[in-house]
Enzyme design. Structure first.
Site, mmCIF file in Angstrom:
data_model
loop_
_atom_site.group_PDB
_atom_site.id
_atom_site.type_symbol
_atom_site.label_atom_id
_atom_site.label_comp_id
_atom_site.label_asym_id
_atom_site.label_seq_id
_atom_site.Cartn_x
_atom_site.Cartn_y
_atom_site.Cartn_z
ATOM 1 N N ASP A 1 -13.887 -12.865 82.849
ATOM 2 C CA ASP A 1 -12.906 -11.769 82.904
ATOM 3 C C ASP A 1 -11.667 -12.288 83.616
ATOM 4 O OD1 ASP A 1 -11.506 -9.303 83.681
ATOM 5 O OD2 ASP A 1 -13.355 -8.281 83.106
ATOM 6 N N PHE B 1 -16.560 -7.627 75.389
ATOM 7 C CA PHE B 1 -15.828 -6.401 75.737
ATOM 8 C C PHE B 1 -14.334 -6.657 75.883
ATOM 9 C CE2 PHE B 1 -20.030 -5.539 77.714
ATOM 10 C CZ PHE B 1 -20.297 -4.307 77.152
ATOM 11 N N SER C 1 -15.591 1.073 68.087
ATOM 12 C CA SER C 1 -15.268 2.415 68.583
ATOM 13 C C SER C 1 -15.379 3.432 67.463
ATOM 14 C CB SER C 1 -13.828 2.392 69.099
ATOM 15 O OG SER C 1 -13.325 3.696 69.250
ATOM 16 N N TYR D 1 -4.621 0.166 68.140
ATOM 17 C CA TYR D 1 -5.882 -0.127 68.833
ATOM 18 C C TYR D 1 -7.054 0.058 67.867
ATOM 19 C CZ TYR D 1 -10.053 1.061 71.479
ATOM 20 O OH TYR D 1 -11.348 1.131 71.911
ATOM 21 N N LYS E 1 -10.024 -2.661 66.108
ATOM 22 C CA LYS E 1 -11.486 -2.518 66.074
ATOM 23 C C LYS E 1 -11.996 -2.640 64.633
ATOM 24 C CE LYS E 1 -12.024 -2.260 70.387
ATOM 25 N NZ LYS E 1 -12.621 -3.397 71.086
ATOM 26 N N GLY F 1 -2.172 12.623 67.548
ATOM 27 C CA GLY F 1 -3.176 11.594 67.237
ATOM 28 C C GLY F 1 -4.608 12.031 67.494
HETATM 29 N N1 UFG Z 1 -8.027 15.704 76.822
HETATM 30 C C1 UFG Z 1 -7.405 16.784 77.414
HETATM 31 N N2 UFG Z 1 -6.644 16.556 78.510
HETATM 32 C C2 UFG Z 1 -6.491 15.305 79.067
HETATM 33 C C3 UFG Z 1 -7.148 14.203 78.449
HETATM 34 C C4 UFG Z 1 -7.902 14.448 77.330
HETATM 35 O O1 UFG Z 1 -7.517 17.918 76.944
HETATM 36 O O2 UFG Z 1 -5.775 15.165 80.052
HETATM 37 C C5 UFG Z 1 -8.852 15.948 75.635
HETATM 38 C C6 UFG Z 1 -8.368 15.204 74.408
HETATM 39 O O3 UFG Z 1 -7.416 15.965 73.723
HETATM 40 C C7 UFG Z 1 -9.671 15.031 73.639
HETATM 41 C C8 UFG Z 1 -10.740 14.928 74.718
HETATM 42 O O4 UFG Z 1 -10.143 15.435 75.893
HETATM 43 O O5 UFG Z 1 -9.921 16.186 72.906
HETATM 44 C C9 UFG Z 1 -11.195 13.510 74.976
HETATM 45 O O6 UFG Z 1 -10.045 12.714 75.202
HETATM 46 P P1 UFG Z 1 -10.158 11.224 75.760
HETATM 47 O O7 UFG Z 1 -8.758 10.706 75.901
HETATM 48 O O8 UFG Z 1 -11.028 11.190 76.965
HETATM 49 O O9 UFG Z 1 -10.960 10.497 74.616
HETATM 50 P P2 UFG Z 1 -10.548 10.272 73.081
HETATM 51 O O10 UFG Z 1 -11.634 10.915 72.292
HETATM 52 O O11 UFG Z 1 -9.172 10.635 72.762
HETATM 53 O O12 UFG Z 1 -10.543 8.700 73.098
HETATM 54 C C10 UFG Z 1 -11.663 7.982 72.859
HETATM 55 C C11 UFG Z 1 -11.579 6.593 73.513
HETATM 56 C C12 UFG Z 1 -10.539 5.752 72.813
HETATM 57 C C13 UFG Z 1 -10.695 5.805 71.324
HETATM 58 C C14 UFG Z 1 -10.625 7.246 70.891
HETATM 59 C C15 UFG Z 1 -10.693 7.449 69.401
HETATM 60 O O13 UFG Z 1 -11.280 6.702 74.884
HETATM 61 O O14 UFG Z 1 -10.725 4.416 73.250
HETATM 62 O O15 UFG Z 1 -11.730 7.923 71.471
HETATM 63 O O16 UFG Z 1 -12.008 7.395 68.942
HETATM 64 F F1 UFG Z 1 -9.703 5.135 70.690
#
Ligand code: UFG
Length: 338
Positions: free
Chosen positions: A31, A80, A124, A149, A153, A297
């Site tokens: 790492d 990773f 992912s 990103y 993947k 997104g």
């Molecule tokens: N969310 C909120 N408020 C916040 C942060 C997140 O409401 O401050 C919501 C998002 O809208 C989503 C959910 O919480 O509905 C989860 O969001 P995350 O950002 O924790 O996770 P994601 O599902 O967006 O992201 C994950 C991984 C990414 C990957 C993505 C797409 O962390 O690496 O899934 O599969 F790219």
């Protein structure tokens, strides 16, 4: 057996180092600490009761990898090391393609040169985009991916499929992670987001700790039961143990070439508001939050069909979301004290 863990000081990588050691493997970390913290090594040492072997170098370099493979007898690699910010990937696409794809190619070339066939690749759920049918199976047709990103993947998976199709001596598994949350129950290691967290759970725990004033729930007008997005949250230790199961499976296979893809999740969708409510219950603290606009997104709902990994690798998640949130909160409280 020695397992090289690139990105072993990161969130999922560090927990996998523990799971490997618990299963009797010797993890060796590679790492460069560009996106991780050296404090992780101290946490790992406290849990393992010994210093983990660590190369503080970049895995994108063929000479570094060759040296590691010469110095250590490596039986398998868990890869990773990658950049993971969806937003940054849209601003800096070349940085993401260069690092995430470039390092995978260099790693594969060097592994083949050194006759090391076994590889687990971090993929992912992002490769599914917004799937038409839920829960998603591994053979669910991929929808357009929303970020650079995500492309890295998808391309990574395709590279592995192509190398295996060319009958190279490669035994590889891509694990498609859903949403990892939580921390090691000892609270010696956990997630260490740099700056303002993008992900939901670190944002929740930092808000509860008073570091952030308020959580914004991104949208309540999605076609889901309570209008907020559904995700498949999985305890990071369960996810770590899935890597061990995958490596054990590869090590048992005799064939020269294998390539498989597995979903790794709990297999159920939890909404943002349900997660907030569960956090309030396990922490005993009301969480300051408000409903805001949708985040560009975001997909409305994605959760895994986990029957393939259960049947083929004998793995399934053992820890509930409550436990993951309790562990994440304990970790945040430890961080806040230091
Ligand atoms: N969310 C909120 N408020 C916040 C942060 C997140 O409401 O401050 C919501 C998002 O809208 C989503 C959910 O919480 O509905 C989860 O969001 P995350 O950002 O924790 O996770 P994601 O599902 O967006 O992201 C994950 C991984 C990414 C990957 C993505 C797409 O962390 O690496 O899934 O599969 F790219």
């Amino acid at each position: 057996m020695n397992i090289l863990v690139t990105g072993g000081a990161g969130f999922i990588g560090s927990h996998t180092v523990i799971a490997l050691a618990e299963a009797g493997f010797t993890p060796i970390i590679l790492d460069d600490f560009s996106n991780s913290d050296r404090r992780v090594l101290r946490g790992l040492e406290k849990i393992l009761k010994q210093q983990p072997h660590c190369y503080a170098e970049n895995c994108h370099s063929p000479s570094v990898l060759s040296r590691v493979f010469r110095e250590q007898k490596i039986d398998g690699v868990i890869h990773f090391a990658a950049f993971k910010s969806v937003g940054e990937s849209m601003q800096e696409p070349l940085k993401y393609y260069d690092n995430n794809i470039g390092s995978l190619i260099v790693l594969l070339q060097t592994m083949l040169e050194h006759d090391i066939p076994n590889l687990i690749f971090s993929s992912s759920a992002t490769v599914y985009g917004q799937p038409n049918v839920l829960p998603v199976k591994e053979d669910t047709p991929e929808q357009p991916v929303a970020s650079v990103y995500g492309h890295t993947k998808l391309i990574g998976e395709e590279i592995l499929r192509d190398v295996a199709a060319a009958q190279k001596p490669l035994k590889a598994i891509s694990l498609r992670y859903f949403n990892p949350i939580g921390a090691h129950p000892s609270a010696h290691i956990g997630e260490l987001p740099l700056g303002v967290p993008n992900n939901l759970v670190p944002f929740i725990t930092q808000t509860a700790a008073g570091i952030r004033p308020m959580l914004t729930v991104f949208g309540q007008d999605y076609p889901t039961p309570d209008g907020t997005c559904l995700r498949d949250y999985i305890h990071v230790m369960d996810l770590a143990e899935a890597h061990v199961a995958a490596m054990q499976y590869l090590l048992k296979q005799n064939g020269p070439t294998i390539y498989e893809v597995f979903n790794v999740g709990m297999g159920r969708g939890v909404s943002v508001l349900e997660l907030v409510k569960t956090f309030e219950m396990v922490s005993g603290k009301p969480l300051n939050h408000r409903i805001g606009e949708r985040r560009p997104g975001d997909v409305a709902a994605v959760y895994a069909d986990v029957s393939k990994i259960r049947t083929q690798l004998g793995w399934s998640a053992k820890r509930e979301v409550e436990e993951a949130l309790r562990d994440a909160w304990r970790w945040q409280q430890c961080l806040s004290q230091h």
